[in-house]
Design a protein around this motif. Sequence first.
Motif, mmCIF file in Angstrom:
data_model
loop_
_atom_site.group_PDB
_atom_site.id
_atom_site.type_symbol
_atom_site.label_atom_id
_atom_site.label_comp_id
_atom_site.label_asym_id
_atom_site.label_seq_id
_atom_site.Cartn_x
_atom_site.Cartn_y
_atom_site.Cartn_z
ATOM 1 N N ASP A 1 0.807 -1.122 -0.056
ATOM 2 C CA ASP A 1 0.001 -0.119 0.057
ATOM 3 C C ASP A 1 0.829 1.156 -0.221
ATOM 4 O O ASP A 1 0.404 2.480 -0.557
ATOM 5 N N GLU A 2 2.097 1.107 0.637
ATOM 6 C CA GLU A 2 3.108 2.357 0.665
ATOM 7 C C GLU A 2 3.439 3.180 -0.657
ATOM 8 O O GLU A 2 3.323 4.114 -1.055
ATOM 9 N N VAL A 3 3.516 2.028 -1.560
ATOM 10 C CA VAL A 3 4.017 2.458 -2.974
ATOM 11 C C VAL A 3 2.918 2.244 -4.222
ATOM 12 O O VAL A 3 3.330 2.740 -5.258
ATOM 13 N N LYS A 4 1.883 1.316 -3.837
ATOM 14 C CA LYS A 4 1.048 0.981 -5.036
ATOM 15 C C LYS A 4 0.449 2.278 -5.470
ATOM 16 O O LYS A 4 0.226 2.555 -6.927
ATOM 17 N N GLY A 5 0.025 3.222 -4.674
ATOM 18 C CA GLY A 5 -0.508 4.535 -5.187
ATOM 19 C C GLY A 5 0.320 5.334 -6.183
ATOM 20 O O GLY A 5 -0.129 6.059 -6.903
ATOM 21 N N VAL A 6 1.746 5.176 -5.800
ATOM 22 C CA VAL A 6 2.665 5.961 -6.600
ATOM 23 C C VAL A 6 2.589 5.650 -7.890
ATOM 24 O O VAL A 6 2.615 6.289 -9.079
ATOM 25 N N PHE A 7 2.625 4.105 -8.161
ATOM 26 C CA PHE A 7 2.710 3.501 -9.526
ATOM 27 C C PHE A 7 1.320 3.796 -10.196
ATOM 28 O O PHE A 7 1.295 4.151 -11.192
ATOM 29 N N ILE A 8 0.122 3.698 -9.471
ATOM 30 C CA ILE A 8 -1.085 3.984 -10.341
ATOM 31 C C ILE A 8 -1.073 5.460 -10.587
ATOM 32 O O ILE A 8 -1.562 5.871 -11.805
ATOM 33 N N LYS A 9 -0.619 6.480 -9.808
ATOM 34 C CA LYS A 9 -0.872 7.877 -10.195
ATOM 35 C C LYS A 9 0.141 8.142 -11.103
ATOM 36 O O LYS A 9 -0.317 8.710 -12.383
ATOM 37 N N ARG A 10 1.233 7.352 -11.422
ATOM 38 C CA ARG A 10 2.062 7.866 -12.492
ATOM 39 C C ARG A 10 1.480 7.006 -14.007
ATOM 40 O O ARG A 10 1.618 7.883 -14.887
ATOM 41 N N ALA A 11 0.888 6.019 -13.842
ATOM 42 C CA ALA A 11 0.388 5.126 -15.076
ATOM 43 C C ALA A 11 -0.593 5.821 -15.615
ATOM 44 O O ALA A 11 -0.974 6.138 -16.924
ATOM 45 N N GLU A 12 -1.611 6.718 -14.656
ATOM 46 C CA GLU A 12 -2.647 7.436 -14.924
ATOM 47 C C GLU A 12 -2.070 8.810 -15.678
ATOM 48 O O GLU A 12 -2.861 8.881 -16.639
ATOM 49 N N GLU A 13 -1.224 9.325 -15.209
ATOM 50 C CA GLU A 13 -0.654 10.588 -15.706
ATOM 51 C C GLU A 13 -0.018 10.270 -17.159
ATOM 52 O O GLU A 13 -0.506 11.310 -17.948
ATOM 53 N N VAL A 14 0.688 9.130 -17.651
ATOM 54 C CA VAL A 14 1.099 9.131 -18.770
ATOM 55 C C VAL A 14 0.010 8.038 -19.575
ATOM 56 O O VAL A 14 0.645 8.025 -20.940
ATOM 57 N N GLY A 15 -0.975 7.813 -19.097
ATOM 58 C CA GLY A 15 -1.800 6.874 -19.798
ATOM 59 C C GLY A 15 -1.144 5.630 -20.261
ATOM 60 O O GLY A 15 -1.121 5.183 -21.367
ATOM 61 N N ALA A 16 -0.596 4.616 -19.140
ATOM 62 C CA ALA A 16 -0.111 3.390 -19.266
ATOM 63 C C ALA A 16 -0.892 2.574 -18.720
ATOM 64 O O ALA A 16 -1.446 2.722 -17.589
ATOM 65 N N GLU A 17 -1.211 1.234 -19.297
ATOM 66 C CA GLU A 17 -2.126 0.178 -18.585
ATOM 67 C C GLU A 17 -1.055 -0.300 -17.733
ATOM 68 O O GLU A 17 0.236 -0.661 -17.851
ATOM 69 N N ILE A 18 -1.703 -0.426 -16.233
ATOM 70 C CA ILE A 18 -0.663 -1.066 -15.295
ATOM 71 C C ILE A 18 -1.245 -2.517 -14.900
ATOM 72 O O ILE A 18 -2.460 -2.472 -14.744
ATOM 73 N N ARG A 19 -0.356 -3.574 -14.398
ATOM 74 C CA ARG A 19 -0.724 -4.672 -14.035
ATOM 75 C C ARG A 19 -0.017 -5.088 -12.747
ATOM 76 O O ARG A 19 1.255 -4.809 -12.876
ATOM 77 N N PHE A 20 -0.609 -5.811 -11.944
ATOM 78 C CA PHE A 20 0.303 -6.078 -10.619
ATOM 79 C C PHE A 20 0.268 -7.637 -10.515
ATOM 80 O O PHE A 20 -0.668 -8.478 -10.376
ATOM 81 N N ALA A 21 1.313 -8.087 -10.579
ATOM 82 C CA ALA A 21 1.659 -9.577 -10.669
ATOM 83 C C ALA A 21 1.245 -10.233 -9.400
ATOM 84 O O ALA A 21 0.714 -11.326 -9.198
ATOM 85 N N ASP A 22 1.713 -9.501 -8.158
ATOM 86 C CA ASP A 22 1.231 -10.233 -6.721
ATOM 87 C C ASP A 22 -0.340 -10.350 -6.603
ATOM 88 O O ASP A 22 -0.796 -10.976 -5.838
ATOM 89 N N ARG A 23 -0.989 -9.681 -7.460
ATOM 90 C CA ARG A 23 -2.397 -9.537 -7.347
ATOM 91 C C ARG A 23 -3.261 -10.360 -8.525
ATOM 92 O O ARG A 23 -4.223 -11.089 -8.277
ATOM 93 N N GLU A 24 -2.695 -10.425 -9.661
ATOM 94 C CA GLU A 24 -3.415 -11.255 -10.759
ATOM 95 C C GLU A 24 -2.890 -12.699 -10.739
ATOM 96 O O GLU A 24 -3.667 -13.370 -11.433
ATOM 97 N N CYS A 25 -1.677 -12.903 -10.390
ATOM 98 C CA CYS A 25 -1.046 -14.182 -10.375
ATOM 99 C C CYS A 25 -1.096 -15.085 -9.271
ATOM 100 O O CYS A 25 -0.818 -14.678 -8.140
ATOM 101 N N ARG A 26 -1.920 -16.179 -9.514
ATOM 102 C CA ARG A 26 -2.052 -17.379 -8.399
ATOM 103 C C ARG A 26 -0.635 -18.328 -8.525
ATOM 104 O O ARG A 26 -0.237 -18.860 -9.502
ATOM 105 N N LEU A 27 -0.220 -18.566 -7.167
ATOM 106 C CA LEU A 27 1.187 -19.534 -7.374
ATOM 107 C C LEU A 27 0.991 -20.426 -6.328
ATOM 108 O O LEU A 27 0.521 -20.096 -5.132
#
Length: 375
Positions: free
Chosen positions: A64-90
């Motif tokens: 949670d400490e850094v996730k928001g930083v990545f989401i904000k930057r992706a929204e600013e530049v218009g980049a699709e963002i994906r999080f492996a630790d949330r999308e992939c089951r291992l």
Amino acid sequence: VAIVEVGLGGRLDSTNIIKPEMCVITNISIDHVAILGNSRRKIAAEKAGIMKSGIPVVIGEADDEVKGVFIKRAEEVGAEIRFADRECRLATLGSVMRGNVPYQRLLIDWCRIETPLMGYYQRKNMKTAYLAVQTMRKVGFEISKKAMEEGFCKTVEQTGLLGRWQKLQDSPTVICDTGHKVGGIRYVMRQLAETKHDTLRIVFGMVNDKDITHVLELMPEHVSCYGLKVEEGTPLYEYKDAANLPDDDAQADMYLAAVQMLKEKGYRQYEISNFARRGKLSRHNMKYWTGQEYIGFGPNAASDFAGKYFTMVGDLQAYIDGVMNGGQVIADVLEIPVRERAGDYLMLRLRTTQGISAQEYERQYLLPFAPLEAE
């Protein structure tokens, strides 16, 4: 296809002139603080500087400490963002031996993987790599499931990767790992704790731009600090001139810095080279340093008992035969004169923070506490 690794940070790195097909950010730890910033959020912002308009980005780990930083930057530049630790089951499926090499078996989503990369942290890396492959497929790259599975299986063979939870030998087990940041070291320490062992010895080094203070919080309860002495006749001696080893003054400065840093992290110095958290002093060593009796068992073991110093035979089979058949297992016996023992007591006690006790000295050796003169 070229995989280009960022040298330092991201935003200001020379590689940032490249327009990639995809970007990957693995995780965020305190590192290169003089350049990237002294908080994980600041470092995440520098790393996020590689994001570009219309280019998908995969994030390996983000709390949670850094996730928001990545989401904000992706929204600013218009980049699709994906999080492996949330999308992939291992899921872990145990391990298997391939020749003399252990492989861990994993299931990521519905893809079965075998890999010689045995480090716990590799599971996070594999989720990141797996999602990166899926993203590459999405933007038009043809990567078969077989090619992906073979890539995981032959990572070491095809890349020559070394020093990642690499077993160098057995008996004793020696593990080498090049982890140098808090995130990686945390996984290494957890895996060490879960690896069966009787005695754990860690030889650890970091360059001066790494975050050693937070890493120390993950270290064991007992620490020994020694200066490196390069002995003639050893392999290291051949490289001593090229190694740029510190001189005596530099080693002294390093030692004093270590003493202060360990103190700040809750370690108590109880001997010139040894530090321990509360209640974790080495009892065996303290017996030796304070002149108390001790008995050692096993080949080459030393004992100090009943006024005599003796060692066991060095050959393992001879020792076993002696124990099982009531034979001789003691190789050497040395009776040390009282005055010599008293001198050893003074010398060893001066290594400890307890120092010398005049009353204990006189009671133990029946000698007046006074300067010893050579006979």
